[in-house]
Design a protein around this motif. Structure first.
Motif, PDB file in Angstrom:
ATOM      1  N   LEU A  80      -5.935  -1.626   2.620  1.00  0.00           N
ATOM      2  CA  LEU A  80      -5.594  -2.954   3.120  1.00  0.00           C
ATOM      3  C   LEU A  80      -6.309  -4.095   2.418  1.00  0.00           C
ATOM      4  N   ALA A  81      -7.541  -3.867   1.994  1.00  0.00           N
ATOM      5  CA  ALA A  81      -8.393  -4.949   1.498  1.00  0.00           C
ATOM      6  C   ALA A  81      -7.843  -5.589   0.231  1.00  0.00           C
ATOM      7  N   VAL A 126      -6.026   0.975  12.832  1.00  0.00           N
ATOM      8  CA  VAL A 126      -6.309   1.883  13.931  1.00  0.00           C
ATOM      9  C   VAL A 126      -4.984   2.426  14.442  1.00  0.00           C
ATOM     10  N   ARG A 127      -5.001   3.677  14.879  1.00  0.00           N
ATOM     11  CA  ARG A 127      -3.775   4.272  15.417  1.00  0.00           C
ATOM     12  C   ARG A 127      -3.294   3.483  16.629  1.00  0.00           C
ATOM     13  N   ASP A 149      -0.029  -4.092   9.612  1.00  0.00           N
ATOM     14  CA  ASP A 149       0.489  -2.858  10.210  1.00  0.00           C
ATOM     15  C   ASP A 149       1.251  -2.057   9.160  1.00  0.00           C
ATOM     16  N   TRP A 150       1.137  -0.741   9.232  1.00  0.00           N
ATOM     17  CA  TRP A 150       1.888   0.099   8.313  1.00  0.00           C
ATOM     18  C   TRP A 150       1.979   1.515   8.859  1.00  0.00           C
ATOM     19  N   SER A 151       2.777   2.323   8.177  1.00  0.00           N
ATOM     20  CA  SER A 151       3.032   3.680   8.620  1.00  0.00           C
ATOM     21  C   SER A 151       3.094   4.612   7.409  1.00  0.00           C
ATOM     22  N   LEU A 161      -6.203  -4.784  11.836  1.00  0.00           N
ATOM     23  CA  LEU A 161      -7.185  -5.652  12.487  1.00  0.00           C
ATOM     24  C   LEU A 161      -8.013  -6.343  11.406  1.00  0.00           C
ATOM     25  N   ARG A 162      -8.492  -7.534  11.736  1.00  0.00           N
ATOM     26  CA  ARG A 162      -9.318  -8.293  10.781  1.00  0.00           C
ATOM     27  C   ARG A 162     -10.519  -8.869  11.524  1.00  0.00           C
TER      28      ARG A 162
END
Length: 166
Positions: A80-81, A126-127, A149-151, A161-162
């Motif tokens: 994500l970063a 997070v799940r 969000d991703w899958s 989350l940030r």
């Protein structure tokens, strides 16, 4: 009360970290036996090559209680970063140590490390069903970031989350 010390993991910690990571992920329903992600959880050497693995230990006994992997953008482990952000992944607490502040101590160590490096924020996922983790992160000041969000698999939904720094 157990005193928790967070420090960089050493190769001597890797087996314990791998085993507790698998136990924690199984314990909260994220994986089950022979799940392909478990090989990544066990391979702490690869995590250490791609980021900073931190370990929480019981000050009195030296027992490994939990671990987390801290990464920066460009790491093969970063999901994500982006520039100016840090990320932590694979936070796991031994089932026997859960509820004692180990997860929060590990997350705070990552926030501190990101601050030392001058990052503007820390991002994590997070799940969707991980209510305890989501409550912890909300209490710490993490904010929902739906754009993250991703899958990775059809049955795995990850919520972004940030945590804004400074």
């Amino acid at each position: 009360m157990t005193e928790i010390h967070v420090r960089p993991a050493t190769p001597a910690d890797h087996d314990a970290i791998g085993a507790l990571s698998v136990a924690a992920y199984r314990g909260d329903g994220q994986t089950k036996q022979d799940h392909p992600y478990e090989s990544h959880l066990r391979d702490v050497g690869a995590r250490a090559a791609g980021g900073e693995v931190l370990v929480a230990v019981d000050e009195a006994t030296g027992a490994v209680l939990g671990s987390v992997t801290f990464v920066l953008p460009g790491s093969p482990l970063a999901e994500l970063a982006t520039d100016g952000e840090a990320e932590f992944r694979m936070l796991a607490v031994s089932p026997q140590a859960q509820g004692r502040g180990v997860g929060e101590a590990l997350a705070r160590a990552c926030l501190a490390r990101a601050g030392e490096l001058g990052c503007r924020s820390v991002v994590i996922c997070v799940r969707d069903f991980a209510a305890d983790a989501r409550r912890l992160y909300a209490r710490m000041g993490f904010e929902r970031a739906p754009e993250l969000d991703w899958s990775p698999l059809p049955e795995v939904i990850l919520l972004g989350l940030r945590y804004p720094l400074g």
